[in-house]
Design a protein around this motif. Structure first.
Motif, short mmCIF file in Angstrom:
data_model
loop_
_atom_site.label_atom_id
_atom_site.label_comp_id
_atom_site.label_asym_id
_atom_site.label_seq_id
_atom_site.Cartn_x
_atom_site.Cartn_y
_atom_site.Cartn_z
N VAL A 137 -7.00 -3.77 1.67
CA VAL A 137 -8.24 -3.38 0.70
C VAL A 137 -8.17 -1.91 0.52
O VAL A 137 -8.04 -1.43 -0.78
CB VAL A 137 -9.60 -3.78 1.17
CG1 VAL A 137 -10.57 -3.22 0.25
CG2 VAL A 137 -9.71 -5.33 1.10
N PRO A 138 -7.82 -1.20 1.48
CA PRO A 138 -7.92 0.54 1.30
C PRO A 138 -6.61 0.58 0.29
O PRO A 138 -6.76 1.67 -0.57
CB PRO A 138 -7.82 1.02 2.97
CG PRO A 138 -8.35 0.05 3.65
CD PRO A 138 -8.06 -1.35 2.99
N PHE A 139 -5.43 0.02 0.56
CA PHE A 139 -4.35 0.39 -0.20
C PHE A 139 -4.63 -0.06 -1.76
O PHE A 139 -4.28 0.79 -2.54
CB PHE A 139 -3.28 -0.67 0.32
CG PHE A 139 -1.72 -0.16 -0.58
CD1 PHE A 139 -0.88 0.61 -0.05
CD2 PHE A 139 -1.64 -0.75 -1.66
CE1 PHE A 139 0.24 0.99 -0.76
CE2 PHE A 139 -0.47 -0.51 -2.37
CZ PHE A 139 0.70 0.14 -1.97
N ALA A 140 -5.16 -1.34 -2.03
CA ALA A 140 -5.63 -1.66 -3.10
C ALA A 140 -6.63 -0.53 -3.84
O ALA A 140 -6.49 -0.33 -4.99
CB ALA A 140 -6.22 -2.84 -3.24
N ARG A 141 -7.47 -0.14 -3.02
CA ARG A 141 -8.78 0.70 -3.58
C ARG A 141 -7.99 2.27 -3.74
O ARG A 141 -8.66 2.92 -4.76
CB ARG A 141 -9.91 0.78 -2.62
CG ARG A 141 -10.58 -0.54 -2.67
CD ARG A 141 -11.87 -0.14 -2.69
NE ARG A 141 -12.75 -1.53 -2.50
CZ ARG A 141 -13.53 -1.78 -1.57
NH1 ARG A 141 -14.05 -0.95 -0.80
NH2 ARG A 141 -14.08 -2.99 -1.69
N GLN A 142 -7.28 2.48 -2.91
CA GLN A 142 -6.91 4.14 -2.98
C GLN A 142 -5.67 4.10 -3.67
O GLN A 142 -5.50 4.57 -4.60
CB GLN A 142 -6.68 4.58 -1.60
CG GLN A 142 -8.28 4.68 -1.06
CD GLN A 142 -8.39 4.75 0.34
OE1 GLN A 142 -7.42 5.09 1.17
NE2 GLN A 142 -9.59 4.33 1.05
N VAL A 143 -4.55 3.57 -3.08
CA VAL A 143 -3.37 3.91 -3.57
C VAL A 143 -2.99 3.20 -5.03
O VAL A 143 -2.46 4.04 -6.02
CB VAL A 143 -2.09 3.46 -2.54
CG1 VAL A 143 -0.68 3.57 -3.20
CG2 VAL A 143 -2.28 4.03 -1.25
N MET A 144 -3.37 1.71 -5.11
CA MET A 144 -3.28 1.13 -6.47
C MET A 144 -4.31 1.80 -7.60
O MET A 144 -3.78 1.54 -8.72
CB MET A 144 -3.39 -0.11 -6.20
CG MET A 144 -2.24 -0.91 -5.63
SD MET A 144 -2.40 -2.45 -5.02
CE MET A 144 -2.36 -3.26 -6.78
N ALA A 145 -5.40 2.54 -7.15
CA ALA A 145 -6.24 2.96 -7.93
C ALA A 145 -5.81 4.44 -8.44
O ALA A 145 -6.83 4.90 -9.39
CB ALA A 145 -7.66 2.66 -7.53
N SER A 146 -4.95 4.95 -8.01
CA SER A 146 -4.64 6.58 -8.08
C SER A 146 -4.10 6.83 -9.30
O SER A 146 -3.51 5.57 -10.07
CB SER A 146 -4.03 6.97 -6.97
OG SER A 146 -2.64 6.54 -6.89
N ALA A 147 -3.93 7.77 -9.96
CA ALA A 147 -3.23 8.05 -11.12
C ALA A 147 -1.97 7.65 -11.17
O ALA A 147 -1.48 7.59 -10.27
CB ALA A 147 -3.46 9.60 -11.54
N ALA A 148 -1.27 7.53 -12.54
CA ALA A 148 -0.06 7.11 -12.42
C ALA A 148 0.91 7.81 -11.83
O ALA A 148 0.78 9.20 -11.72
CB ALA A 148 0.40 6.92 -14.15
N VAL A 149 1.91 7.27 -11.29
CA VAL A 149 2.98 7.93 -10.55
C VAL A 149 4.39 7.42 -10.92
O VAL A 149 4.45 6.47 -11.58
CB VAL A 149 2.99 7.66 -8.82
CG1 VAL A 149 2.05 8.84 -8.56
CG2 VAL A 149 2.82 6.54 -8.51
#
Ligand SMILES: Cc1cc2nc3c(=O)[nH]c(=O)nc-3n(C[C@H](O)[C@H](O)[C@H](O)COP(=O)(O)OP(=O)(O)OC[C@H]3O[C@@H](n4cnc5c(N)ncnc54)[C@H](O)[C@@H]3O)c2cc1C
Ligand SMILES: Cc1cc2nc3c(=O)[nH]c(=O)nc-3n(C[C@H](O)[C@H](O)[C@H](O)COP(=O)(O)O)c2cc1C
Length: 467
Positions: free
Chosen positions: A116-128
């Protein structure tokens, strides 16, 4: 005290110390073995670019497949790093060349708890820009759910949207479909430039015997719950599971379609205990596995099963922490495993002894329908309460006018929940995903704060076995 009593007391103390020592030794052995498995995969040359093998797993299947993937690549000479998705940071992805990811889906198309943290933080961050990253994805799921392989797909879309390059098309696996897993192995062999990856076989099913069966809730407004006792078939040794683990059972009426059940006992019990609720279809017929186990099978029948490591629901580093155990219905199985586990670890299972100061206490919040017939294992739990091992809050939804559930009891004890957590408690939730686990999660968020609860989960102090 007579001389005889003194000798007897000394023998008891010595036996207790020996047992504690043996348990601690076995625990350390297991920890070392797990560490050895991971260490063995580290790149031979420090600094050599390794392929990441990441997993997002709830009940351990993706984790097991990731370990097998990493071991296969390692055997073929490829340096690999194995990690849960939760440990992978954006910087890791920006520096990696290859990522093989095995991800299961939970809830209604959601990521497993640990991801869940990966989905909420990494996947929700601005485009890379991930255009340097080559990705292979194995998505585990079950076609009977509306959002088939939902999290695997979301992960795939996110990676591709940021420019990652597919090594091959994502493979979706319906209920451990062996053909899909074979395709994954073929891709791995091709990528690693080898023809002979070792075979992967799921641990085989072993014959056990249904030794005893007791109907726990005659007269209940809900479906029947049965306590089952299983022992290995003649000459088979008792396997060494831990509290929190699961079994997979394949009944003769559903070959190739095993069902999971939470284990309600510890190896010191000498048998596997399960709590099985009869599931019933709209036409009144019983569920295939629960019906067979609780009704069709005769006592003494052979039952094919394997024990499955459920690392996400084991005690892990929480062995010395106070425990808040929350659940409903057959969820008592996984919680009972932990209660018996704590007494066994203290060498006091079945001893009748009071909880020593050195052992951290437990607090059970358990919900069912009516006190007069649904208070499963009440005698055992009352005894532990009297002996100071446990505080037990029973919550019966239908014994009063308004419906009352474990989440309400939690909210009413908010101050104490905070105190327990401040004193280091770990929280274990077992039982229904629908209705209970989500509401309990919301209640805990309100009591502890969303961030604090996420941190507890990341620290392995909030663990769930929900289905
Ligand atoms: C991690 C985990 C732990 C678990 N632990 C436990 C536990 O400790 N105790 C426990 O009792 N269960 C537990 N379960 C649930 C268990 O695995 C089974 O799902 C459950 O026993 C029902 O299986 P069944 O074969 O009896 O029912 P199935 O035959 O699979 O049917 C299940 C339900 O599906 C629907 N259904 C299926 N086929 C049809 C059809 N043809 N027509 C209409 N409706 C249909 C019905 O609603 C039915 O009630 C756990 C599950 C998981 C994933
Ligand atoms: C409570 C529950 C909910 C699930 N929800 C979904 C879902 O929404 N979509 C899906 O494809 N699979 C779903 N599954 C199936 C799992 O993804 C599948 O069993 C997977 O192999 C589990 O892997 P794991 O042990 O690594 O967590 C669900 C399974 C359970 C027990």
């Amino acid at each position: 005290m007579t001389r005889e009593q003194i000798v007897q007391a000394l023998v008891t103390v010595l036996a207790y110390m020996l047992m504690c020592g043996t348990i601690a030794w076995r625990y350390r052995q297991r920890q070392r073995e797990a560490q050895r498995r991971v260490d063995a995969l580290l790149p031979a040359t420090p600094g050599a670019p390794a392929w990441w093998v990441a997993y997002a797993s709830q009940t351990g299947q993706a984790e097991q497949l990731a370990l097998q993937t990493a071991q296969a690549l390692h055997t073929a000479g490829v340096p690999v790093r194995l990690a849960p998705l939760s440990q992978i940071r954006m910087a890791d992805l920006q520096h990696a060349d290859r990522l093989l990811c095995i991800a299961s889906t939970y809830g209604e198309g959601d990521p497993p708890d640990s991801a869940v943290p990966f989905a909420r933080q990494v996947m929700a961050s601005a485009a890379v820009n991930l255009s340097h990253l080559h990705v292979g994805l194995l998505a585990l799921g079950d076609q009977t759910y509306a959002n088939y392989c939902g999290f695997g797909r979301a992960l795939d879309h996110w990676l591709m949207a940021n420019g990652a390059q597919p090594l091959f098309e994502r493979i979706d696996v319906d209920k451990s479909d062996p053909n899909a897993l074979q395709r994954w192995r073929q891709h791995l062999a091709h990528l690693a430039g080898t023809n002979d990856l070792p075979d992967w076989e799921a641990p085989s099913l072993q014959p056990w015997r249904l030794q005893a069966r007791e109907h726990l809730n005659p007269g209940s407004a809900g479906e029947a719950v049965w306590h089952l006792v299983l022992v290995p078939d003649a000459l088979q040794p008792l396997p060494d599971w831990q509290a929190g683990d699961l079994v997979q059972i394949e009944v003769p009426t559903a070959p190739g379609e095993p069902r999971d059940y939470s284990i309600a006992s510890v190896p010191q019990d000498g048998a596997l205990h399960l709590l099985v609720r009869q599931s019933r279809r709209t036409d009144g017929s019983l569920g295939v596995a629960s019906g067979w186990l609780t009704k069709q099978a005769d006592l003494g029948a052979s039952v094919m099963l394997r024990v499955r490591e459920h690392s996400g629901f084991r005690m892990g580093d929480n062995a010395h922490r106070p425990l808040i155990l929350i659940g409903n219905g057959t969820g008592l199985a996984g919680l009972r495993g932990h209660m018996r586990g704590r007494l066994a670890a203290a060498g006091m299972l079945g001893s009748g002894a009071e909880r020593p100061e050195s052992v951290a206490p437990m607090w059970l919040l358990f919900g069912e329908r009516n006190a007069h017939c649904d208070a499963h294992h009440r005698d055992e739990i009352d005894t532990w309460v009297r002996q100071g091992w446990l505080r037990a809050d029973w919550v019966f939804s239908r014994d009063q006018e308004e419906r009352r559930y474990v989440q309400h009891a939690l909210a009413e004890s908010a101050g104490e929940v905070r105190e327990w957590v401040e004193q280091g408690a770990a929280i274990y939730v077992c039982g229904s995903l629908e209705g209970m686990a989500g509401e309990v999660n919301d209640a805990l968020q309100r009591i502890l704060g969303e961030e604090a609860l996420q941190q507890l989960a990341a620290d392995g102090r909030y663990r769930r076995d929900v289905y």
